[in-house]
Design an enzyme around this catalytic site. Sequence first.
Site, PDB file in Angstrom:
ATOM      1  NE  ARG A 101      50.993  -3.961   1.203  1.00  0.00           N
ATOM      2  CZ  ARG A 101      51.526  -4.568   0.128  1.00  0.00           C
ATOM      3  NH1 ARG A 101      52.322  -3.903  -0.700  1.00  0.00           N
ATOM      4  NH2 ARG A 101      51.254  -5.826  -0.124  1.00  0.00           N
TER       5      ARG A 101
ATOM      6  CD  GLU B  54      48.710  -3.496   4.436  1.00  0.00           C
ATOM      7  OE1 GLU B  54      48.114  -3.589   3.350  1.00  0.00           O
ATOM      8  OE2 GLU B  54      49.521  -4.347   4.841  1.00  0.00           O
TER       9      GLU B  54
ATOM     10  CB  SER C 207      46.539  -6.813   5.206  1.00  0.00           C
ATOM     11  OG  SER C 207      46.495  -7.869   4.273  1.00  0.00           O
TER      12      SER C 207
END
Length: 295
Positions: A168, A287, A217
């Site tokens: 990520r 995130e 998310s």
Amino acid sequence: MSILPIIKGEYKKDYNLKHLTWFKVGGNAEIFFKPFDSADLKSFLIQNNKKLPITTFGSGSNIIIRDGGIEGVVIKLGKNFNNIEFLDNHLIVGSSCLNYNLAKFCQANAISGFEFLVGIPGTIGGGVVMNAGAYGSAFQDIIVQIEALDFLGNFLTFTNKEIGFKYRGNNLPKDLILLKAIFKANKGDSQNILLKMNKINTTRSSTQPIKERTGGSTFKNPVGCKSWELIDKAGLRGYRIGGASMSELHCNFMINNGNATAKDLEDLGNFVRQKVFEDSGVELNWEIKRIGKYV
């Protein structure tokens, strides 16, 4: 406010960003700029010479714009940056192209390896920055090279290795505006590709609150475990602060129940982080990006 650079595109002052985000919350951009094309963007950056702070903005799918808004210039790349070109077994894709649209293009042209994009909200540019991934694949698996401008207007390219993909994220400089991504195009069977995409869509609709005002998310998965499991274990499924709650369907998704503020969402996320740490000793990392002035 400094004198604004001369441009071909469009400026809007004190522009509300709420309607551009999936959460439908947040304050205003001091200046909102949609460049006409890459030459216009380059000209703006050279003239600005880093005098005004710059924030880049994609589709608004994984971001909380804080209620106090964003100082300086918010740059959003529009339709002139969303092209898809198939050339010499490569795909050259504008950074504002939606992941879903690229997945559909690849299915129609029997290009495999892009099926997972049908389940990832947002743009190609955002996907590269986040190294977005799902269902066993991520951007690091399909990228060959990117083209970008830095905040001084210099044109730069980075190979997959130079991007430095990680979970990520990446190791790119922060002062970049992505223009294009270049992908290797591998031929596949159009019908098989469609079947994979349909399976992903079915899984998403049954396990994620895709019809809600959400940002995907909320937290990255810690090494060796799933964020949703830690949140559930801490008893926070459905937990609510103001107009924001953790989804009952998938408790790593935050939801605006209709009247949430950006503060509600960020406070909820930070409360969840605190309680999970107290319960499991694991620190959850955001995130979803949070930008702007917290009020």
